[in-house]
Design a protein around this motif. Sequence first.
Motif, PDB file in Angstrom:
ATOM      1  N   GLY A  13     -41.549  87.105 -72.668  1.00 32.60           N
ATOM      2  CA  GLY A  13     -42.322  88.064 -71.903  1.00 32.60           C
ATOM      3  C   GLY A  13     -42.837  87.495 -70.598  1.00 32.60           C
ATOM      4  O   GLY A  13     -42.843  86.290 -70.362  1.00 32.60           O
ATOM      5  N   ILE A  14     -43.283  88.385 -69.715  1.00 30.12           N
ATOM      6  CA  ILE A  14     -43.805  88.008 -68.412  1.00 30.12           C
ATOM      7  C   ILE A  14     -45.274  87.631 -68.553  1.00 30.12           C
ATOM      8  O   ILE A  14     -46.091  88.429 -69.005  1.00 30.12           O
ATOM      9  N   LYS A  15     -45.602  86.412 -68.140  1.00 32.42           N
ATOM     10  CA  LYS A  15     -46.965  85.914 -68.297  1.00 32.42           C
ATOM     11  C   LYS A  15     -47.657  85.796 -66.940  1.00 32.42           C
ATOM     12  O   LYS A  15     -47.060  85.339 -65.962  1.00 32.42           O
ATOM     13  N   ILE A  16     -48.919  86.180 -66.910  1.00 34.55           N
ATOM     14  CA  ILE A  16     -49.797  85.907 -65.790  1.00 34.55           C
ATOM     15  C   ILE A  16     -51.105  85.366 -66.365  1.00 34.55           C
ATOM     16  O   ILE A  16     -51.282  85.341 -67.584  1.00 34.55           O
ATOM     17  N   ARG A  17     -51.992  84.900 -65.501  1.00 33.46           N
ATOM     18  CA  ARG A  17     -53.317  84.477 -65.968  1.00 33.46           C
ATOM     19  C   ARG A  17     -54.344  85.460 -65.416  1.00 33.46           C
ATOM     20  O   ARG A  17     -54.391  85.706 -64.216  1.00 33.46           O
ATOM     21  N   ARG A  18     -55.160  85.997 -66.311  1.00 31.05           N
ATOM     22  CA  ARG A  18     -56.215  86.919 -65.934  1.00 31.05           C
ATOM     23  C   ARG A  18     -57.502  86.512 -66.613  1.00 31.05           C
ATOM     24  O   ARG A  18     -57.556  86.352 -67.828  1.00 31.05           O
ATOM     25  N   ASN A  19     -58.532  86.313 -65.798  1.00 34.07           N
ATOM     26  CA  ASN A  19     -59.848  85.891 -66.290  1.00 34.07           C
ATOM     27  C   ASN A  19     -59.744  84.652 -67.165  1.00 34.07           C
ATOM     28  O   ASN A  19     -60.435  84.515 -68.171  1.00 34.07           O
ATOM     29  N   GLY A  20     -58.852  83.755 -66.758  1.00 39.80           N
ATOM     30  CA  GLY A  20     -58.710  82.478 -67.448  1.00 39.80           C
ATOM     31  C   GLY A  20     -57.780  82.491 -68.633  1.00 39.80           C
ATOM     32  O   GLY A  20     -57.493  81.429 -69.198  1.00 39.80           O
ATOM     33  N   GLU A  21     -57.273  83.650 -69.032  1.00 37.67           N
ATOM     34  CA  GLU A  21     -56.421  83.758 -70.211  1.00 37.67           C
ATOM     35  C   GLU A  21     -54.991  84.116 -69.818  1.00 37.67           C
ATOM     36  O   GLU A  21     -54.766  84.860 -68.865  1.00 37.67           O
ATOM     37  N   LEU A  22     -54.029  83.578 -70.576  1.00 38.40           N
ATOM     38  CA  LEU A  22     -52.639  83.980 -70.398  1.00 38.40           C
ATOM     39  C   LEU A  22     -52.429  85.340 -71.050  1.00 38.40           C
ATOM     40  O   LEU A  22     -52.757  85.531 -72.227  1.00 38.40           O
ATOM     41  N   VAL A  23     -51.883  86.267 -70.292  1.00 38.77           N
ATOM     42  CA  VAL A  23     -51.627  87.601 -70.828  1.00 38.77           C
ATOM     43  C   VAL A  23     -50.202  88.005 -70.490  1.00 38.77           C
ATOM     44  O   VAL A  23     -49.611  87.537 -69.518  1.00 38.77           O
ATOM     45  N   THR A  24     -49.637  88.869 -71.293  1.00 36.99           N
ATOM     46  CA  THR A  24     -48.284  89.382 -71.085  1.00 36.99           C
ATOM     47  C   THR A  24     -48.357  90.725 -70.383  1.00 36.99           C
ATOM     48  O   THR A  24     -49.142  91.601 -70.770  1.00 36.99           O
ATOM     49  N   VAL A  25     -47.522  90.884 -69.357  1.00 37.33           N
ATOM     50  CA  VAL A  25     -47.500  92.137 -68.599  1.00 37.33           C
ATOM     51  C   VAL A  25     -46.053  92.628 -68.498  1.00 37.33           C
ATOM     52  O   VAL A  25     -45.111  91.858 -68.696  1.00 37.33           O
ATOM     53  N   PRO A  26     -45.852  93.889 -68.176  1.00 39.63           N
ATOM     54  CA  PRO A  26     -44.481  94.407 -67.999  1.00 39.63           C
ATOM     55  C   PRO A  26     -43.808  93.789 -66.783  1.00 39.63           C
ATOM     56  O   PRO A  26     -44.472  93.329 -65.838  1.00 39.63           O
ATOM     57  N   ARG A  27     -42.491  93.799 -66.770  1.00 39.87           N
ATOM     58  CA  ARG A  27     -41.713  93.303 -65.633  1.00 39.87           C
ATOM     59  C   ARG A  27     -42.087  94.044 -64.353  1.00 39.87           C
ATOM     60  O   ARG A  27     -42.011  93.493 -63.257  1.00 39.87           O
ATOM     61  N   THR A  28     -42.527  95.269 -64.483  1.00 37.09           N
ATOM     62  CA  THR A  28     -42.846  96.105 -63.323  1.00 37.09           C
ATOM     63  C   THR A  28     -44.306  95.986 -62.904  1.00 37.09           C
ATOM     64  O   THR A  28     -44.753  96.728 -62.023  1.00 37.09           O
ATOM     65  N   TRP A  29     -45.035  95.050 -63.471  1.00 38.78           N
ATOM     66  CA  TRP A  29     -46.457  94.889 -63.122  1.00 38.78           C
ATOM     67  C   TRP A  29     -46.606  94.459 -61.659  1.00 38.78           C
ATOM     68  O   TRP A  29     -46.021  93.471 -61.230  1.00 38.78           O
ATOM     69  N   ASN A  30     -47.367  95.219 -60.910  1.00 36.83           N
ATOM     70  CA  ASN A  30     -47.774  94.852 -59.548  1.00 36.83           C
ATOM     71  C   ASN A  30     -46.598  94.454 -58.651  1.00 36.83           C
ATOM     72  O   ASN A  30     -46.660  93.456 -57.931  1.00 36.83           O
ATOM     73  N   ILE A  31     -45.511  95.214 -58.699  1.00 48.92           N
ATOM     74  CA  ILE A  31     -44.409  94.984 -57.753  1.00 48.92           C
ATOM     75  C   ILE A  31     -44.948  95.104 -56.333  1.00 48.92           C
ATOM     76  O   ILE A  31     -45.697  96.024 -56.022  1.00 48.92           O
ATOM     77  N   ARG A  32     -44.607  94.135 -55.486  1.00 48.85           N
ATOM     78  CA  ARG A  32     -45.185  94.117 -54.138  1.00 48.85           C
ATOM     79  C   ARG A  32     -44.189  93.555 -53.145  1.00 48.85           C
ATOM     80  O   ARG A  32     -43.216  92.901 -53.521  1.00 48.85           O
ATOM     81  N   ASP A  33     -44.445  93.796 -51.869  1.00 44.27           N
ATOM     82  CA  ASP A  33     -43.629  93.221 -50.808  1.00 44.27           C
ATOM     83  C   ASP A  33     -44.257  91.913 -50.350  1.00 44.27           C
ATOM     84  O   ASP A  33     -45.466  91.849 -50.080  1.00 44.27           O
ATOM     85  N   ILE A  34     -43.440  90.853 -50.273  1.00 42.77           N
ATOM     86  CA  ILE A  34     -43.906  89.534 -49.863  1.00 42.77           C
ATOM     87  C   ILE A  34     -43.023  89.040 -48.731  1.00 42.77           C
ATOM     88  O   ILE A  34     -41.796  89.111 -48.812  1.00 42.77           O
ATOM     89  N   ASP A  35     -43.659  88.515 -47.693  1.00 45.42           N
ATOM     90  CA  ASP A  35     -42.927  87.935 -46.569  1.00 45.42           C
ATOM     91  C   ASP A  35     -42.838  86.423 -46.774  1.00 45.42           C
ATOM     92  O   ASP A  35     -43.813  85.703 -46.606  1.00 45.42           O
ATOM     93  N   TYR A  36     -41.649  85.958 -47.140  1.00 43.90           N
ATOM     94  CA  TYR A  36     -41.424  84.537 -47.374  1.00 43.90           C
ATOM     95  C   TYR A  36     -41.180  83.776 -46.073  1.00 43.90           C
ATOM     96  O   TYR A  36     -40.955  82.570 -46.098  1.00 43.90           O
ATOM     97  N   GLY A  37     -41.212  84.500 -44.968  1.00 43.81           N
ATOM     98  CA  GLY A  37     -40.979  83.900 -43.663  1.00 43.81           C
ATOM     99  C   GLY A  37     -39.838  84.536 -42.910  1.00 43.81           C
ATOM    100  O   GLY A  37     -39.610  84.228 -41.744  1.00 43.81           O
ATOM    101  N   ARG A  38     -39.141  85.465 -43.570  1.00 44.65           N
ATOM    102  CA  ARG A  38     -38.004  86.138 -42.942  1.00 44.65           C
ATOM    103  C   ARG A  38     -38.061  87.646 -43.152  1.00 44.65           C
ATOM    104  O   ARG A  38     -37.047  88.305 -43.312  1.00 44.65           O
ATOM    105  N   GLY A  39     -39.269  88.156 -43.229  1.00 46.31           N
ATOM    106  CA  GLY A  39     -39.447  89.581 -43.429  1.00 46.31           C
ATOM    107  C   GLY A  39     -39.778  89.910 -44.871  1.00 46.31           C
ATOM    108  O   GLY A  39     -39.507  89.127 -45.782  1.00 46.31           O
ATOM    109  N   PRO A  40     -40.386  91.073 -45.116  1.00 50.36           N
ATOM    110  CA  PRO A  40     -40.834  91.445 -46.465  1.00 50.36           C
ATOM    111  C   PRO A  40     -39.672  91.606 -47.448  1.00 50.36           C
ATOM    112  O   PRO A  40     -38.609  92.105 -47.079  1.00 50.36           O
ATOM    113  N   ARG A  41     -39.891  91.163 -48.671  1.00 51.31           N
ATOM    114  CA  ARG A  41     -38.929  91.346 -49.766  1.00 51.31           C
ATOM    115  C   ARG A  41     -39.677  91.925 -50.963  1.00 51.31           C
ATOM    116  O   ARG A  41     -40.762  91.431 -51.333  1.00 51.31           O
ATOM    117  N   THR A  42     -39.113  92.950 -51.583  1.00 48.85           N
ATOM    118  CA  THR A  42     -39.692  93.477 -52.812  1.00 48.85           C
ATOM    119  C   THR A  42     -39.662  92.377 -53.871  1.00 48.85           C
ATOM    120  O   THR A  42     -38.619  91.775 -54.114  1.00 48.85           O
TER     121      THR A  42
END
Length: 349
Positions: free
Chosen positions: A175-204
């Motif tokens: 499963g997909i793990k993130i840390r929330r409030n100090g605890e490891l939690v499992t979230v869906p693959r589609t959790w918080n999909i966002r655009d990020i600019d790695y230096g060459r323009g935004p990527r989903t």
Amino acid sequence: MAKWMIYGANGYSARLAVQAAKEQGLQPVVAGRNREKVEAIAQQTGLEARVFSLDNSADIITNLRDIKAVIHCAGPFSATAAPMMEACLQNGTHYADITGEIPVFEHGQTLHERARESNVVLCPGVGFDVIPTDCIAACLKEALPDATELNLAFNAGGTLSPGTAKTSVEILAGGIKIRRNGELVTVPRTWNIRDIDYGRGPRTSAVIPWGDVSTAAWTTGIKNIAVYIPAPGSRMMLKATSLVAPLLKLKPVQQFLKKRIEKSIPGPTAEQRSARKTLLWGEAINACGQRVEARLQTANGYDVTVAGILAAGKMLADYQGEGGYFTPSQLFGPRIIESLPGSGKIEIL
């Protein structure tokens, strides 16, 4: 320099590290479970070979008796890291590995006090998992000391090695793990999909269960952490692929995929590695909404791993400091990545 060992020397990244070590005049002991492959590497390089499994703790300790440091490269680390760590603690041997598996980092952290009392270093993740992202985390914490949220991302792409591909099957099954409030939690693959600019323009981009949700928490003390990579296709495609993810939990499916991987994935060539640099990004946010970003470009992830193996071997073979559990940025310094071949500077934006 005291004796040090590369265990799992016949793996993809480890073989590259052994060759690079030989070219630099280093003489690690090459070791692993496969006698034929390990002894062939030793014969080709003129290095000392040792063959032993990780099933018998006494056998591991015997083979580590005169070894100051072991760089553990034999996965899956979820099965192999714990017995090697235990043998190192009993023997007084420093331990590092190239894992990216969250449970391995979490286990190592539980051994911190034992390692400190034994004056043994435990430092998992001295490869691409997780040197670059751990350094970014440390630098962002320095730039924004009261940060309460940390997001990291990297755009690597390229061909996987067999070991990485097989490990990825296991990780995604968990499963997909993130840390929330100090605890490891499992979230869906589609959790918080966002655009990020790695230096060459935004990527989903979408979250992945990367080791920093454990290591960056130890490095920075930040309680909310997520790691992203570019996600091919649309948000709708991500939602569709998330529906088949539960199949990876089935052992027959995992076994089938791993067998296919062994037969069809040889690992990237030198030309493929040199042609594909890695772009990394991070952001830290505090409770007031203040935000700082960071960017970094490194060599291909496998080349970073090779450099990390050698850096860890050289440092730990002569190490005179305190023991305990360390992340790479704590052991080597928060800008160690900038000294590795092919890496640029961490840029705080």
